[in-house]
Design a protein around this motif. Structure first.
Motif, PDB file in Angstrom:
ATOM      1  N   GLN A   8       6.581  -8.531   6.777  1.00 23.09           N
ATOM      2  CA  GLN A   8       7.267  -8.852   8.025  1.00 23.09           C
ATOM      3  C   GLN A   8       6.316  -8.824   9.211  1.00 23.09           C
ATOM      4  O   GLN A   8       5.274  -8.167   9.193  1.00 23.09           O
ATOM      5  CB  GLN A   8       8.459  -7.917   8.265  1.00 23.09           C
ATOM      6  CG  GLN A   8       8.062  -6.507   8.652  1.00 23.09           C
ATOM      7  CD  GLN A   8       9.286  -5.659   9.021  1.00 23.09           C
ATOM      8  OE1 GLN A   8      10.406  -5.909   8.565  1.00 23.09           O
ATOM      9  NE2 GLN A   8       9.073  -4.651   9.843  1.00 23.09           N
ATOM     10  N   VAL A   9       6.717  -9.588  10.224  1.00 22.14           N
ATOM     11  CA  VAL A   9       6.033  -9.568  11.512  1.00 22.14           C
ATOM     12  C   VAL A   9       7.013  -8.886  12.461  1.00 22.14           C
ATOM     13  O   VAL A   9       8.130  -9.360  12.653  1.00 22.14           O
ATOM     14  CB  VAL A   9       5.706 -11.003  11.983  1.00 22.14           C
ATOM     15  CG1 VAL A   9       5.024 -10.977  13.347  1.00 22.14           C
ATOM     16  CG2 VAL A   9       4.833 -11.714  10.957  1.00 22.14           C
ATOM     17  N   ALA A  10       6.623  -7.739  13.007  1.00 24.50           N
ATOM     18  CA  ALA A  10       7.557  -6.929  13.800  1.00 24.50           C
ATOM     19  C   ALA A  10       7.804  -7.522  15.175  1.00 24.50           C
ATOM     20  O   ALA A  10       8.896  -7.404  15.733  1.00 24.50           O
ATOM     21  CB  ALA A  10       7.039  -5.498  13.932  1.00 24.50           C
ATOM     22  N   ARG A  11       6.781  -8.143  15.737  1.00 23.10           N
ATOM     23  CA  ARG A  11       6.893  -8.755  17.064  1.00 23.10           C
ATOM     24  C   ARG A  11       5.747  -9.753  17.194  1.00 23.10           C
ATOM     25  O   ARG A  11       4.838  -9.762  16.358  1.00 23.10           O
ATOM     26  CB  ARG A  11       6.821  -7.683  18.167  1.00 23.10           C
ATOM     27  CG  ARG A  11       5.529  -6.909  18.146  1.00 23.10           C
ATOM     28  CD  ARG A  11       5.463  -5.697  19.037  1.00 23.10           C
ATOM     29  NE  ARG A  11       4.158  -5.076  18.861  1.00 23.10           N
ATOM     30  CZ  ARG A  11       3.827  -4.296  17.832  1.00 23.10           C
ATOM     31  NH1 ARG A  11       4.721  -4.006  16.909  1.00 23.10           N
ATOM     32  NH2 ARG A  11       2.597  -3.812  17.719  1.00 23.10           N
ATOM     33  N   ALA A  12       5.789 -10.546  18.255  1.00 17.00           N
ATOM     34  CA  ALA A  12       4.758 -11.565  18.446  1.00 17.00           C
ATOM     35  C   ALA A  12       3.365 -10.947  18.402  1.00 17.00           C
ATOM     36  O   ALA A  12       3.121  -9.914  19.038  1.00 17.00           O
ATOM     37  CB  ALA A  12       4.963 -12.266  19.796  1.00 17.00           C
ATOM     38  N   ARG A  13       2.476 -11.557  17.615  1.00 17.50           N
ATOM     39  CA  ARG A  13       1.071 -11.161  17.477  1.00 17.50           C
ATOM     40  C   ARG A  13       0.873  -9.798  16.813  1.00 17.50           C
ATOM     41  O   ARG A  13      -0.241  -9.278  16.768  1.00 17.50           O
ATOM     42  CB  ARG A  13       0.334 -11.213  18.833  1.00 17.50           C
ATOM     43  CG  ARG A  13       0.176 -12.626  19.375  1.00 17.50           C
ATOM     44  CD  ARG A  13      -0.495 -12.672  20.731  1.00 17.50           C
ATOM     45  NE  ARG A  13       0.246 -11.945  21.740  1.00 17.50           N
ATOM     46  CZ  ARG A  13       1.350 -12.400  22.326  1.00 17.50           C
ATOM     47  NH1 ARG A  13       1.822 -13.601  22.024  1.00 17.50           N
ATOM     48  NH2 ARG A  13       1.981 -11.670  23.225  1.00 17.50           N
ATOM     49  N   ALA A  14       1.940  -9.219  16.266  1.00 20.91           N
ATOM     50  CA  ALA A  14       1.790  -7.964  15.515  1.00 20.91           C
ATOM     51  C   ALA A  14       1.134  -8.271  14.175  1.00 20.91           C
ATOM     52  O   ALA A  14       1.246  -9.384  13.663  1.00 20.91           O
ATOM     53  CB  ALA A  14       3.152  -7.321  15.297  1.00 20.91           C
ATOM     54  N   PRO A  15       0.431  -7.271  13.602  1.00 19.77           N
ATOM     55  CA  PRO A  15      -0.141  -7.502  12.261  1.00 19.77           C
ATOM     56  C   PRO A  15       0.965  -7.631  11.222  1.00 19.77           C
ATOM     57  O   PRO A  15       2.083  -7.153  11.420  1.00 19.77           O
ATOM     58  CB  PRO A  15      -0.976  -6.242  12.016  1.00 19.77           C
ATOM     59  CG  PRO A  15      -0.439  -5.212  12.956  1.00 19.77           C
ATOM     60  CD  PRO A  15       0.128  -5.943  14.135  1.00 19.77           C
TER      61      PRO A  15
END
Ligand SMILES: [Zn+2]
Ligand SMILES: [Zn+2]
Length: 341
Positions: A8-15
């Motif tokens: 998953q991507v937790a938020r924009a530009r998160a790893p």
């Protein structure tokens, strides 16, 4: 509750995070898929970088999915557990709005279902998809072979078959990357006199192996002049993301020629005089819906067209994504699920 691994991507530009989640249950009109492979497409950056306003976080990316139906929700006709299916960018449609009633499902006005953007996609061991978004994957294709055809494949194949070009006519493919290397194969196998246009001499032998009759090195030659010397292209399939590179080939179109745009360049400048003098057109093309994907898979089996892929196990997703972004992958990057415990 049984759990699965998902990226998953937790938020924009998160790893990317590998998380354990409950295996989702398919609701009415949906099926659950045990994912076997999922391609990594440049459009996954809409989710990873948060550049699409449609993304809600956390989100599981991935819209080049091949897997096995393993549970079916209420009201689903035709699909049964055990069938091998693919899911692409187009995640479904209402079927009753005006565009849907005209058969333009991609333009559905009721909701926008985009796999891995508006709902969770295939970077996971399981995902849920709407039944109308499924394509049958023929037994002749491995999961890794099938996955890139669900976006890169259908986009190029469906664009070419709707371009108006007829067998024997000159069709050029601009760019020889993830999209272009499929575009050249599809164009050649569809019976077009196929020209590949790319930068540098080193890609010529690959282009010819893929089926190109002619190769134009856009660094050493003027691609428009070269196309004119071949008689002019009926269609140029523009797979690059550089508007100037697209503009540089428009002069190579023949009368009534079409520049078919599938590369998401930020802008494109074309001279109106050039357009009206040759009765030319510039047209964009949406990838396609599930039946277009199914046709793409079937045509690939029929003709032997295949994506060239680099595979990574799901847990190496960050490396896989960087490889895709680098532009150095030859040519599509595909995640596989089997190595996840
Ligand atoms: Zn894609
Ligand atoms: Zn609709």
């Amino acid at each position: 509750m049984p759990e699965m691994h998902a990226v998953q991507v937790a938020r924009a530009r998160a790893p990317f995070e590998i998380v354990e989640r409950e295996i989702p249950e398919p609701g009415p009109g949906s099926v659950r898929i045990k994912v076997q492979a999922c391609g990594v497409c440049h459009s996954d950056s809409f989710t990873k970088e948060g550049t699409s306003p449609l993304v809600q976080f956390p989100r599981v990316p991935g819209h080049e999915v091949v897997g096995i139906v393993d549970a079916v929700g209420a009201g689903v006709a035709r699909w049964t557990p055990g069938q091998r299916v693919g899911v692409g960018w187009h995640g479904g449609q209402c079927g009753y709005c005006d565009p849907c009633r005209r058969g333009d499902f991609f333009a559905c006005q009721t909701f926008t279902a985009i796999t891995g953007i508006t709902y969770d996609g295939g970077y996971a061991e399981y995902m849920v998809a709407r039944a109308e978004a499924l394509a049958v994957v023929p037994a002749e294709l491995s999961p890794v072979e099938g996955a890139p055809l669900m976006c890169a494949g259908v986009t190029t194949f469906n664009c070419l078959r709707n371009s108006g070009a007829r067998p024997g006519e000159l069709v050029a493919v601009l760019g020889l990357g993830g999209l272009g290397h499929l575009g050249v194969q599809f164009a050649a196998r569809a019976g077009f006199r196929t020209v590949a246009i790319a930068r540098g001499k080193d890609k010529e032998s690959l282009a010819r192996d893929l089926g190109a009759r002619h190769y134009i090195d856009s660094q050493a030659q003027d691609p428009a002049a070269e196309l004119r010397s071949l008689g002019g292209a009926k269609v140029i399939l523009a797979t690059v993301t550089n508007g100037d590179a697209m503009a540089a080939v428009v002069g190579g179109l023949s009368t009534d020629g079409r520049l078919m745009v599938i590369g998401a360049a930020p802008s494109l400048t074309v001279s109106p005089g050039q357009l009206l003098g040759g009765r030319l057109a510039v047209r964009g093309w949406y990838s396609g819906t599930s039946i277009d994907s199914q046709d793409t898979l079937a045509f690939s089996v029929l003709t032997g067209a295949r994506s060239m892929n680099e595979t990574f196990p799901l847990e190496r997703v960050a490396e896989a994504y960087e490889r895709m972004l680098s532009g150095k992958a030859r040519f599509r990057v595909v995640l596989t699920m089997s190595n996840v415990a």
